[in-house]
Write a protein that holds these residues in place. Structure first.
Motif, short mmCIF file in Angstrom:
data_model
loop_
_atom_site.label_atom_id
_atom_site.label_comp_id
_atom_site.label_asym_id
_atom_site.label_seq_id
_atom_site.Cartn_x
_atom_site.Cartn_y
_atom_site.Cartn_z
N ASN A 26 0.82 -1.21 0.00
CA ASN A 26 0.00 0.00 0.00
C ASN A 26 0.86 1.26 0.00
O ASN A 26 0.33 2.37 0.07
CB ASN A 26 -0.92 0.01 1.22
N GLN A 27 2.18 1.06 -0.06
CA GLN A 27 3.10 2.17 -0.17
C GLN A 27 4.37 1.70 -0.84
O GLN A 27 4.63 0.49 -0.90
CB GLN A 27 3.44 2.75 1.22
N LYS A 71 -2.79 -1.68 -6.86
CA LYS A 71 -3.23 -0.32 -7.14
C LYS A 71 -2.24 0.34 -8.10
O LYS A 71 -1.04 0.38 -7.84
CB LYS A 71 -3.34 0.48 -5.84
N LYS A 108 -10.81 -1.41 0.64
CA LYS A 108 -9.90 -2.53 0.45
C LYS A 108 -9.68 -2.90 -1.01
O LYS A 108 -8.70 -3.55 -1.35
CB LYS A 108 -10.42 -3.77 1.18
N PRO A 110 -8.43 -3.21 -4.48
CA PRO A 110 -7.24 -2.70 -5.17
C PRO A 110 -7.56 -2.04 -6.50
O PRO A 110 -6.74 -1.31 -7.04
CB PRO A 110 -6.38 -3.96 -5.38
#
Length: 342
Positions: free
Chosen positions: A109-110, A142, A313, A315
């Protein structure tokens, strides 16, 4: 089947690799049989993850005695250094090896960077320095995070969903990896089960010299289909191109890929099936979709809490509650005989 080099890693392998998530669903005996056949058929790159229950253990059982003949990639979903080292040690133990060819941050997520305060990228560097891993990769769902990871120049490979249904933005991601000499590992090459033509799926991948597709395999029959392309590799001819264009017209826009990252649902909804039921009824016709049990699962959509957890949540940043409602309305019409799916 052409050999590709996975970016700056120098890993050379046929453009036809094994995704080991599905083997967690079969017995160890069957998994070993499938993995051995994959190697015998020419596959040399095998991708798994700590999160795939006993997949690593089954790969260790299959390949522990022939480690130098294959490439092993696995992943860690750790978010702290302590957990990173625990997962790495566990993976090495279960895979029966003292090194990994590729270790990937899993579904990030990063974009982990040196001195970002997490210590995570420093863990990768230390593991590489100690010889526990040979190359550093990352996986994402993502697109914005993936683009940031590629632009950072910190990773040797990017693993991202990619198929002939992919958007222009995803194609640009592949091109960015090529410019960076970064290997691109294509997961979900069958778009979560929505693509049924393996020949077209394989032909599409052959257009890209830096893309390595990993096909999720849990049956020998599935495996043999992919292995047949080692000798008779399909290419993008007019017939396949026309077929893909037709597919794109049918499947453009927002649709659920069935990845399950949105689950569990507080209302108990089986989101990864219910949010794409309309497509499954038409693309994978099965009496199983209309059983009393599945009707009960679909009826749970009426109890959606509108809590928004699934949206956060997802993606693919889908409006999942809206998709669920649309699929439920269509499902009821099919049950009532108002709409035919034959």
């Amino acid at each position: 089947m052409k050999q590709i080099t996975l970016g700056s890693t120098g890993i050379q392998t046929p453009q036809n690799a094994f995704g080991a998530l599905p083997i967690q669903r079969v017995s160890t005996e069957e998994a070993v049989k499938i993995l051995h056949r994959a190697y015998e058929g020419g596959m040399t790159f095998f991708d798994t993850a700590r999160a795939y229950s006993d997949s690593e253990e089954k790969m260790g059982e299959a390949f522990g005695h022939m480690r130098n003949k294959i490439y092993i990639a696995t992943k860690t979903a750790a978010t702290t250094p302590d957990e990173f080292w625990r997962q790495l040690e566990t993976s090495l133990h279960l895979l029966r090896t003292d090194y990994l060819d590729l270790y990937q941050f899993h579904c990030v997520n990063q974009c982990y960077r040196p001195e970002d305060g997490t210590g995570m990228y420093e863990c990768m560097l230390k593991a590489k320095e100690q010889g526990m891993i040979r190359h550093i990769g990352v996986t994402a769902h993502k697109i914005g995070i993936a683009e940031e990871c590629v632009a950072s120049g910190l990773y040797e490979t990017m693993q991202f969903p990619f198929s002939y249904l992919s958007s222009v933005q995803e194609l640009h991601l592949v091109e960015a990896c090529s410019r960076q000499n970064m290997g691109f590992i294509a997961m979900k090459g069958l778009a979560g089960g929505l693509i049924h033509n393996s020949k077209a799926a394989m032909a599409y991948m052959t257009q890209f010299d830096n893309v390595l597709p990993i096909w999720g395999i849990q049956k020998i029959s599935e495996l043999e289909e992919w292995l047949s392309y080692m000798e008779n590799t399909p290419s993008m001819d007019e017939e396949i191109s026309a077929y893909i264009e037709k597919e794109k017209l049918e499947l453009t826009g927002d649709f659920c890929r069935g990845c399950g990252y949105c689950m569990p649902c507080p209302a108990g909804i089986m989101i990864n099936q219910c949010a794409r039921m309309s497509l499954m009824l038409r693309r994978a016709p099965s009496a199983g979709w209309l059983t009393p049990q599945m009707q009960e699962e679909m009826k749970k959509i009426e109890n959606c809490l509108e809590c928004g957890q699934c949206i956060k949540k997802c993606p693919y940043e889908l409006n999942t509650p809206e998709l669920l409602k649309k699929n439920y309305e269509d499902y009821k019409k099919v049950l009532a005989g108002e709409v035919s799916v034959n």
